[in-house]
Design a protein around this motif. Structure first.
Motif, PDB file in Angstrom:
ATOM      1  N   ILE A  42       6.980  -3.564 -12.522  1.00  0.00           N
ATOM      2  CA  ILE A  42       6.853  -3.242 -10.936  1.00  0.00           C
ATOM      3  C   ILE A  42       7.354  -3.515  -9.712  1.00  0.00           C
ATOM      4  O   ILE A  42       7.741  -2.992  -8.745  1.00  0.00           O
ATOM      5  N   GLN A  43       7.987  -4.451 -10.521  1.00  0.00           N
ATOM      6  CA  GLN A  43       9.519  -4.766  -9.317  1.00  0.00           C
ATOM      7  C   GLN A  43      10.099  -4.482  -9.115  1.00  0.00           C
ATOM      8  O   GLN A  43      10.841  -3.768  -8.005  1.00  0.00           O
ATOM      9  N   LYS A  44      10.954  -3.377 -10.599  1.00  0.00           N
ATOM     10  CA  LYS A  44      11.759  -1.907 -10.435  1.00  0.00           C
ATOM     11  C   LYS A  44      11.785  -1.154  -9.553  1.00  0.00           C
ATOM     12  O   LYS A  44      12.744  -0.936  -9.193  1.00  0.00           O
ATOM     13  N   LEU A  45      10.508  -0.845  -9.729  1.00  0.00           N
ATOM     14  CA  LEU A  45       9.556   0.032  -9.574  1.00  0.00           C
ATOM     15  C   LEU A  45      10.169   0.317  -7.590  1.00  0.00           C
ATOM     16  O   LEU A  45      10.435   0.700  -6.955  1.00  0.00           O
ATOM     17  N   LEU A  46       9.040  -0.729  -7.184  1.00  0.00           N
ATOM     18  CA  LEU A  46       9.019  -1.436  -5.716  1.00  0.00           C
ATOM     19  C   LEU A  46      10.700  -1.402  -5.292  1.00  0.00           C
ATOM     20  O   LEU A  46      10.803  -0.834  -4.091  1.00  0.00           O
ATOM     21  N   GLU A  47      11.661  -2.559  -5.920  1.00  0.00           N
ATOM     22  CA  GLU A  47      13.150  -2.610  -5.707  1.00  0.00           C
ATOM     23  C   GLU A  47      13.757  -0.752  -5.653  1.00  0.00           C
ATOM     24  O   GLU A  47      13.756  -0.538  -4.263  1.00  0.00           O
ATOM     25  N   ASN A  48      13.559  -0.171  -6.139  1.00  0.00           N
ATOM     26  CA  ASN A  48      13.480   1.525  -6.123  1.00  0.00           C
ATOM     27  C   ASN A  48      12.990   1.999  -4.749  1.00  0.00           C
ATOM     28  O   ASN A  48      14.072   3.146  -3.871  1.00  0.00           O
ATOM     29  N   TYR A  49      11.576   1.700  -4.969  1.00  0.00           N
ATOM     30  CA  TYR A  49      11.158   2.739  -3.974  1.00  0.00           C
ATOM     31  C   TYR A  49      11.292   1.945  -2.335  1.00  0.00           C
ATOM     32  O   TYR A  49      12.141   3.277  -1.123  1.00  0.00           O
TER      33      TYR A  49
ATOM     34  N   ASN B 220      12.738  -9.877   2.782  1.00  0.00           N
ATOM     35  CA  ASN B 220      12.360  -8.413   2.315  1.00  0.00           C
ATOM     36  C   ASN B 220      13.470  -8.443   1.731  1.00  0.00           C
ATOM     37  O   ASN B 220      14.459  -9.137   1.843  1.00  0.00           O
ATOM     38  N   TYR B 221      12.953  -7.614   1.215  1.00  0.00           N
ATOM     39  CA  TYR B 221      13.756  -6.729   0.184  1.00  0.00           C
ATOM     40  C   TYR B 221      15.235  -5.915   0.704  1.00  0.00           C
ATOM     41  O   TYR B 221      16.120  -5.907   0.390  1.00  0.00           O
ATOM     42  N   THR B 222      14.861  -5.558   2.095  1.00  0.00           N
ATOM     43  CA  THR B 222      15.779  -3.838   2.261  1.00  0.00           C
ATOM     44  C   THR B 222      16.021  -5.400   3.329  1.00  0.00           C
ATOM     45  O   THR B 222      16.403  -7.062   3.642  1.00  0.00           O
ATOM     46  N   PHE B 223      17.791  -4.467   4.212  1.00  0.00           N
ATOM     47  CA  PHE B 223      18.630  -5.422   4.700  1.00  0.00           C
ATOM     48  C   PHE B 223      18.426  -4.814   6.567  1.00  0.00           C
ATOM     49  O   PHE B 223      18.995  -4.630   6.915  1.00  0.00           O
ATOM     50  N   THR B 224      17.221  -4.157   6.841  1.00  0.00           N
ATOM     51  CA  THR B 224      16.679  -4.535   8.554  1.00  0.00           C
ATOM     52  C   THR B 224      17.807  -5.459   9.362  1.00  0.00           C
ATOM     53  O   THR B 224      18.762  -4.796  10.517  1.00  0.00           O
TER      54      THR B 224
ATOM     55  N   THR C 142      13.112   3.992   0.887  1.00  0.00           N
ATOM     56  CA  THR C 142      13.060   3.829   2.285  1.00  0.00           C
ATOM     57  C   THR C 142      14.370   3.412   3.300  1.00  0.00           C
ATOM     58  O   THR C 142      13.939   4.030   4.595  1.00  0.00           O
ATOM     59  N   GLU C 143      14.334   2.641   2.845  1.00  0.00           N
ATOM     60  CA  GLU C 143      15.553   1.639   3.824  1.00  0.00           C
ATOM     61  C   GLU C 143      17.199   3.040   4.175  1.00  0.00           C
ATOM     62  O   GLU C 143      17.049   2.576   4.823  1.00  0.00           O
ATOM     63  N   ASN C 144      17.568   3.443   3.173  1.00  0.00           N
ATOM     64  CA  ASN C 144      18.250   4.235   3.069  1.00  0.00           C
ATOM     65  C   ASN C 144      18.144   6.172   3.844  1.00  0.00           C
ATOM     66  O   ASN C 144      18.262   6.336   4.613  1.00  0.00           O
ATOM     67  N   TYR C 145      16.656   5.844   4.075  1.00  0.00           N
ATOM     68  CA  TYR C 145      16.506   7.221   4.532  1.00  0.00           C
ATOM     69  C   TYR C 145      16.080   7.019   5.538  1.00  0.00           C
ATOM     70  O   TYR C 145      16.591   7.479   7.270  1.00  0.00           O
ATOM     71  N   PHE C 146      16.146   5.583   5.996  1.00  0.00           N
ATOM     72  CA  PHE C 146      15.726   4.920   7.567  1.00  0.00           C
ATOM     73  C   PHE C 146      17.321   5.075   8.319  1.00  0.00           C
ATOM     74  O   PHE C 146      17.354   5.166   9.534  1.00  0.00           O
ATOM     75  N   LYS C 147      18.181   3.637   7.599  1.00  0.00           N
ATOM     76  CA  LYS C 147      19.563   4.808   8.295  1.00  0.00           C
ATOM     77  C   LYS C 147      20.152   5.575   8.788  1.00  0.00           C
ATOM     78  O   LYS C 147      21.004   5.466   9.175  1.00  0.00           O
ATOM     79  N   GLU C 148      19.687   6.509   7.551  1.00  0.00           N
ATOM     80  CA  GLU C 148      20.154   7.869   8.047  1.00  0.00           C
ATOM     81  C   GLU C 148      19.775   8.477   8.844  1.00  0.00           C
ATOM     82  O   GLU C 148      19.878   9.175   9.414  1.00  0.00           O
ATOM     83  N   ASN C 149      18.333   8.440   9.640  1.00  0.00           N
ATOM     84  CA  ASN C 149      17.570   8.567  10.417  1.00  0.00           C
ATOM     85  C   ASN C 149      17.119   7.701  11.569  1.00  0.00           C
ATOM     86  O   ASN C 149      16.385   8.761  13.095  1.00  0.00           O
ATOM     87  N   TYR C 150      17.352   6.472  11.162  1.00  0.00           N
ATOM     88  CA  TYR C 150      16.670   6.142  13.071  1.00  0.00           C
ATOM     89  C   TYR C 150      17.125   5.996  14.336  1.00  0.00           C
ATOM     90  O   TYR C 150      16.569   6.259  15.200  1.00  0.00           O
TER      91      TYR C 150
ATOM     92  N   ASN D 186       1.185  -1.024   0.303  1.00  0.00           N
ATOM     93  CA  ASN D 186      -0.069  -0.098   0.513  1.00  0.00           C
ATOM     94  C   ASN D 186       1.140   1.216   0.080  1.00  0.00           C
ATOM     95  O   ASN D 186       0.638   2.633  -0.673  1.00  0.00           O
ATOM     96  N   ASP D 187       2.167   1.262   0.993  1.00  0.00           N
ATOM     97  CA  ASP D 187       2.858   2.019   0.673  1.00  0.00           C
ATOM     98  C   ASP D 187       3.470   2.378  -0.487  1.00  0.00           C
ATOM     99  O   ASP D 187       4.040   3.477  -0.252  1.00  0.00           O
ATOM    100  N   PHE D 188       3.692   1.918  -1.507  1.00  0.00           N
ATOM    101  CA  PHE D 188       4.516   1.237  -2.383  1.00  0.00           C
ATOM    102  C   PHE D 188       3.442   2.323  -3.232  1.00  0.00           C
ATOM    103  O   PHE D 188       3.984   3.314  -4.625  1.00  0.00           O
ATOM    104  N   ILE D 189       2.091   1.504  -3.330  1.00  0.00           N
ATOM    105  CA  ILE D 189       1.251   2.607  -4.939  1.00  0.00           C
ATOM    106  C   ILE D 189       0.976   3.758  -4.305  1.00  0.00           C
ATOM    107  O   ILE D 189       1.645   4.151  -4.847  1.00  0.00           O
ATOM    108  N   SER D 190       1.260   4.002  -2.702  1.00  0.00           N
ATOM    109  CA  SER D 190       0.376   5.453  -2.336  1.00  0.00           C
ATOM    110  C   SER D 190       1.780   6.081  -2.786  1.00  0.00           C
ATOM    111  O   SER D 190       1.655   7.792  -3.254  1.00  0.00           O
ATOM    112  N   TYR D 191       3.058   5.864  -2.588  1.00  0.00           N
ATOM    113  CA  TYR D 191       3.520   6.739  -2.859  1.00  0.00           C
ATOM    114  C   TYR D 191       4.340   7.011  -4.560  1.00  0.00           C
ATOM    115  O   TYR D 191       4.468   8.489  -4.909  1.00  0.00           O
ATOM    116  N   TYR D 192       4.116   6.203  -5.410  1.00  0.00           N
ATOM    117  CA  TYR D 192       4.064   5.707  -6.770  1.00  0.00           C
ATOM    118  C   TYR D 192       2.827   7.218  -7.386  1.00  0.00           C
ATOM    119  O   TYR D 192       3.885   7.970  -8.167  1.00  0.00           O
ATOM    120  N   TRP D 193       2.314   7.141  -7.072  1.00  0.00           N
ATOM    121  CA  TRP D 193       0.970   7.800  -7.809  1.00  0.00           C
ATOM    122  C   TRP D 193       1.557   9.680  -6.607  1.00  0.00           C
ATOM    123  O   TRP D 193       1.461  10.509  -7.228  1.00  0.00           O
TER     124      TRP D 193
END
Length: 311
Positions: free
Chosen positions: A133-140, A257-261, A144-152, A22-29
């Motif tokens: 769509i998979q590529k768009l999701l991976e980029n998103y 996941n695609y992320t490396f949390t 998201t992960e980069n922002y998280f790591k910079e701010n968590y 849901n977050d991915f699709i909302s961000y896409y628009w």
């Protein structure tokens, strides 16, 4: 004994990462609307959609959602055409259900394309659309992960969660949560360790060596007539840590996941102080999702999955 940490999307969500479909699709628009606001053309087009007779930017000044975009275009006689039919499908599902499972929708469409000879959505096109769509999701997710790591580390709630989760990961085993079979195996294993000393009536004196201290305490408290019963009682007691080495020998992070949390938890010294730093704890990772197959000493990353071609 080993411990496996299974990581799904709930793990990222618990850390405050907006990684749901849901977050991915909302961000896409949201991004599409931002791009529309900055264009001076009457036509908007990218790889996934095309909008004809685009209204003036002033009509988009306050909108951020697909529903608002669709209403604005419809009101101004514009047309939104989906070039990517899979995006159209999952977007429609999201609007109806307020959630969508992208992988499941792909699977359902794949079955339909394969079984229904009259289906106009061919497998080759479905695969192509899905890959996009998979590529768009991976980029998103990467953003998201980069922002998280910079701010968590600025978020006290996330730091609290990290501390709690990390201490759980590196905690001692609690055998009260184990199956009867596992408990019985551990009881037998511990009995075999001390059996020679029990036969020889060995009664050890206290020592400062941690490993032998625990073993000696157990020997000194075992009822020789019912050793298994005594060991079991100790193993299930709150004081089990005083008699047994209950720390995992290997911890495997199995990430879907695609992320490396899980990287936040890869240093045991950041968490539980009760961990024996002299013990050779083995840490390893398996990442189920990824764009390429990769392997090294500690990581195995598998691709997303195999496509089915209509031929």
């Amino acid at each position: 004994m080993n411990r496996i940490i299974l990581i799904g999307n709930g793990f990222d969500l618990a850390h405050g990462m907006r990684t749901s479909y849901n977050d991915f699709i909302s961000y896409y628009w949201y991004k599409i609307i931002s791009d529309i606001k900055s264009t001076k053309e009457r036509l908007f087009e990218n790889s996934e959609i095309k909008i004809t007779r685009l209204p003036r930017p002033v009509y988009f000044s306050t909108i951020i959602k697909f529903e608002e975009l669709h209403e604005t275009l419809e009101r101004n006689g514009s047309e939104l055409i989906f070039k990517n039919k899979f995006l159209e499908h999952i977007n429609h599902k999201k609007q109806i259900q307020n959630w969508v499972d992208i992988e499941n929708e792909y699977y359902l469409l794949l079955k339909q394309s394969f079984k229904d000879v009259n289906c106009t959505y061919k497998i080759s096109q479905l695969n192509s659309d899905f890959t996009e769509i998979q590529k768009l999701l991976e980029n998103y997710l990467q953003e998201t992960e980069n922002y998280f790591k910079e701010n968590y580390n600025k978020n006290s709630e996330v730091l609290r969660i990290q501390s709690s989760v990390g201490n759980k990961i590196y905690s001692n085993f609690n055998f009260r949560d184990f199956t009867e079979s596992a408990i019985n195996k551990k009881v037998e294993s511990e009995f075999q360790e001390i059996q020679p000393d029990l036969k020889n009536n060995y009664r050890p004196v206290p020592t400062f060596n941690e490993t032998y201290s625990k073993r000696n305490q157990l020997i000194n408290t075992v009822d020789k007539s019912e050793p298994h019963k005594t060991i079991r009682k100790r193993l299930l007691s709150e004081s089990a840590i005083n008699y047994f080495d209950l720390q995992p020998e290997e911890i495997l992070f199995l990430n879907f996941n695609y992320t490396f949390t899980e990287d936040l938890y890869y240093n045991s010294n950041d968490f539980n102080s009760s961990i024996d730093i002299n013990k050779n704890l083995v840490l390893s990772k398996i990442h189920i999702h990824g764009t390429t197959d990769q392997k090294d000493n500690n990581n195995v990353i598998f691709g997303f999955g195999d496509e089915i071609d209509e031929d």
